[in-house]
Write a protein that holds these residues in place. Structure first.
Motif, PDB file in Angstrom:
ATOM      1  N   VAL A 107       0.881  -1.133  -0.027  1.00 44.34           N
ATOM      2  CA  VAL A 107      -0.080  -0.037   0.145  1.00 44.34           C
ATOM      3  C   VAL A 107       0.883   1.281  -0.157  1.00 44.34           C
ATOM      4  O   VAL A 107       1.501   1.343   0.853  1.00 44.34           O
ATOM      5  CB  VAL A 107      -0.784   0.086   1.186  1.00 44.34           C
ATOM      6  N   LEU A 108       0.796   2.109  -1.249  1.00 42.06           N
ATOM      7  CA  LEU A 108       1.469   3.303  -1.104  1.00 42.06           C
ATOM      8  C   LEU A 108       0.897   4.392  -0.738  1.00 42.06           C
ATOM      9  O   LEU A 108      -0.481   4.822  -0.899  1.00 42.06           O
ATOM     10  CB  LEU A 108       1.713   3.281  -2.692  1.00 42.06           C
ATOM     11  N   LEU A 109       1.439   5.222   0.166  1.00 44.00           N
ATOM     12  CA  LEU A 109       0.860   6.613   0.592  1.00 44.00           C
ATOM     13  C   LEU A 109       1.347   7.753  -0.099  1.00 44.00           C
ATOM     14  O   LEU A 109       2.694   7.841  -0.378  1.00 44.00           O
ATOM     15  CB  LEU A 109       1.198   7.119   2.101  1.00 44.00           C
ATOM     16  N   MET A 110       0.398   8.449  -1.079  1.00 45.03           N
ATOM     17  CA  MET A 110       0.828   9.355  -2.139  1.00 45.03           C
ATOM     18  C   MET A 110       0.652  10.748  -1.689  1.00 45.03           C
ATOM     19  O   MET A 110      -0.535  10.976  -1.807  1.00 45.03           O
ATOM     20  CB  MET A 110       0.235   8.905  -3.324  1.00 45.03           C
ATOM     21  N   PRO A 111       1.542  11.398  -1.319  1.00 44.63           N
ATOM     22  CA  PRO A 111       1.089  12.876  -0.673  1.00 44.63           C
ATOM     23  C   PRO A 111       1.233  13.514  -2.038  1.00 44.63           C
ATOM     24  O   PRO A 111       1.888  13.410  -3.181  1.00 44.63           O
ATOM     25  CB  PRO A 111       2.512  13.264  -0.038  1.00 44.63           C
ATOM     26  N   ASN A 117       6.831  -0.664   8.867  1.00 42.66           N
ATOM     27  CA  ASN A 117       5.912  -1.460   8.404  1.00 42.66           C
ATOM     28  C   ASN A 117       6.282  -1.825   6.814  1.00 42.66           C
ATOM     29  O   ASN A 117       6.200  -0.957   6.096  1.00 42.66           O
ATOM     30  CB  ASN A 117       4.525  -0.830   8.309  1.00 42.66           C
ATOM     31  N   GLN A 118       6.664  -3.124   6.618  1.00 42.40           N
ATOM     32  CA  GLN A 118       7.055  -3.544   5.200  1.00 42.40           C
ATOM     33  C   GLN A 118       5.795  -3.482   4.141  1.00 42.40           C
ATOM     34  O   GLN A 118       6.053  -3.385   2.860  1.00 42.40           O
ATOM     35  CB  GLN A 118       7.499  -4.787   5.276  1.00 42.40           C
ATOM     36  N   LEU A 119       4.648  -3.292   4.812  1.00 43.39           N
ATOM     37  CA  LEU A 119       3.469  -3.544   3.780  1.00 43.39           C
ATOM     38  C   LEU A 119       3.462  -1.991   3.166  1.00 43.39           C
ATOM     39  O   LEU A 119       2.916  -1.741   1.954  1.00 43.39           O
ATOM     40  CB  LEU A 119       2.270  -3.725   4.403  1.00 43.39           C
ATOM     41  N   LEU A 120       3.647  -0.964   3.905  1.00 46.32           N
ATOM     42  CA  LEU A 120       3.600   0.359   3.484  1.00 46.32           C
ATOM     43  C   LEU A 120       4.676   1.035   2.866  1.00 46.32           C
ATOM     44  O   LEU A 120       5.795   0.827   3.406  1.00 46.32           O
ATOM     45  CB  LEU A 120       3.163   1.205   4.644  1.00 46.32           C
ATOM     46  N   SER A 121       4.519   1.954   2.060  1.00 41.08           N
ATOM     47  CA  SER A 121       5.851   2.672   1.421  1.00 41.08           C
ATOM     48  C   SER A 121       5.147   3.802   0.940  1.00 41.08           C
ATOM     49  O   SER A 121       3.998   4.160   1.130  1.00 41.08           O
ATOM     50  CB  SER A 121       6.146   1.689   0.171  1.00 41.08           C
ATOM     51  N   ILE A 122       5.804   4.682   0.138  1.00 45.37           N
ATOM     52  CA  ILE A 122       5.605   5.901  -0.258  1.00 45.37           C
ATOM     53  C   ILE A 122       5.597   6.246  -1.945  1.00 45.37           C
ATOM     54  O   ILE A 122       6.368   5.498  -2.746  1.00 45.37           O
ATOM     55  CB  ILE A 122       6.357   7.215   0.274  1.00 45.37           C
ATOM     56  N   GLU A 123       4.539   6.659  -2.642  1.00 44.41           N
ATOM     57  CA  GLU A 123       4.723   7.163  -3.899  1.00 44.41           C
ATOM     58  C   GLU A 123       4.666   8.332  -4.154  1.00 44.41           C
ATOM     59  O   GLU A 123       4.057   9.308  -3.659  1.00 44.41           O
ATOM     60  CB  GLU A 123       3.285   6.641  -4.632  1.00 44.41           C
ATOM     61  N   LYS A 124       6.139   8.979  -4.678  1.00 50.22           N
ATOM     62  CA  LYS A 124       6.389  10.299  -4.894  1.00 50.22           C
ATOM     63  C   LYS A 124       6.108  11.007  -6.071  1.00 50.22           C
ATOM     64  O   LYS A 124       6.562  12.018  -6.227  1.00 50.22           O
ATOM     65  CB  LYS A 124       7.988  10.591  -4.508  1.00 50.22           C
ATOM     66  N   THR A 125       5.319  10.441  -6.997  1.00 49.85           N
ATOM     67  CA  THR A 125       4.626  10.813  -8.342  1.00 49.85           C
ATOM     68  C   THR A 125       4.490  12.236  -8.227  1.00 49.85           C
ATOM     69  O   THR A 125       5.002  13.106  -9.048  1.00 49.85           O
ATOM     70  CB  THR A 125       3.994   9.852  -8.970  1.00 49.85           C
ATOM     71  N   GLU A 126       3.392  12.657  -7.577  1.00 50.74           N
ATOM     72  CA  GLU A 126       2.956  14.147  -7.410  1.00 50.74           C
ATOM     73  C   GLU A 126       3.889  14.936  -6.943  1.00 50.74           C
ATOM     74  O   GLU A 126       3.682  15.850  -7.288  1.00 50.74           O
ATOM     75  CB  GLU A 126       1.739  13.918  -6.835  1.00 50.74           C
ATOM     76  N   LEU A 127       4.635  14.554  -5.917  1.00 53.11           N
ATOM     77  CA  LEU A 127       5.618  15.461  -5.416  1.00 53.11           C
ATOM     78  C   LEU A 127       6.739  15.818  -6.521  1.00 53.11           C
ATOM     79  O   LEU A 127       7.145  17.032  -6.615  1.00 53.11           O
ATOM     80  CB  LEU A 127       6.362  14.825  -4.104  1.00 53.11           C
TER      81      LEU A 127
END
Length: 213
Positions: free
Chosen positions: A56-60, A89-99
């Protein structure tokens, strides 16, 4: 490997590899994350496990795509807090595309770009039950539905029906918002247990939100 008998001679024959579905299943939770808090993380983690997602990617967002200007802190600070929040948490990561794109981003444009970069990935876009009613107003919603599967997190007081295809997930929610946290910081109140400890320490160290009205 298995053996094959031919004219009295045994030979080794490689077994056919079973056909596998190598597509990745990835959730995306977008937001301003100003700051990220424990409800964001709870939603991402619970949806990921409930649907058996690979990640699951958190996308700011760099700037919210709203007509009314939203005040926010520097993207670098919001990203640093997100990185601290998901580090254990290995399930979670970050998607930086919009930043990285900067400016305002519409979900359709972002997901079109991500699908082009990762054609082997199926995306599950996570939204709160309060946002489902606004889907008809989303930019290019019909085209967006071809790119993602929406996941709705049920919220008390909001219907769990929609004309759009939604996968509904129950998540225990706290009455918590980034706005509340910012105001508490400005008032000198404790935000312990509202956010991960590493995020709380970052806010204090950087002196964030002290001028929040």
């Amino acid at each position: 490997m298995q053996t094959k008998l031919t004219n009295g001679v045994e030979t080794l024959v490689a077994e056919a590899e079973p056909e596998c579905n190598c597509r990745k299943q990835v959730g995306i939770l977008g937001g301003n994350f100003n700051p990220v808090h424990n409800t964001h993380l709870l939603i991402a983690d619970q949806v990921g496990h409930a649907l058996g997602l690979d990640q699951v990617l958190l996308m700011p967002e760099f700037l919210p795509p709203h007509v009314d200007e939203k005040k926010t802190i520097a993207a670098s600070d919001r990203l640093a807090m997100l990185e601290a929040a998901v580090s254990d948490n290995q399930l979670l990561s970050i998607e930086k595309t919009e930043l990285e794109r900067k400016g305002r981003s519409f979900t359709y444009d972002t997901m079109k770009a991500l699908k082009a970069q990762h054609p082997d990935t199926d995306y599950y876009f996570i939204i709160g039950g309060d946002m489902v009613a606004y889907l008809p107003k989303w930019y290019k919603i019909d085209e967006l539905l071809q790119l993602v599967q929406f996941v709705g997190v049920r919220r008390p007081g909001y219907p769990d029906t929609s004309a759009f295809p939604i996968i509904w997930v129950d998540v225990p929610l706290m009455d918590l918002s980034s706005t509340t946290i910012r105001k508490k910081v400005a008032q000198g109140c404790s935000i312990r247990y509202y956010v991960p400890e590493a995020v709380r320490e970052y806010i204090i160290e950087k002196g964030l939100y002290l001028d929040e009205i």
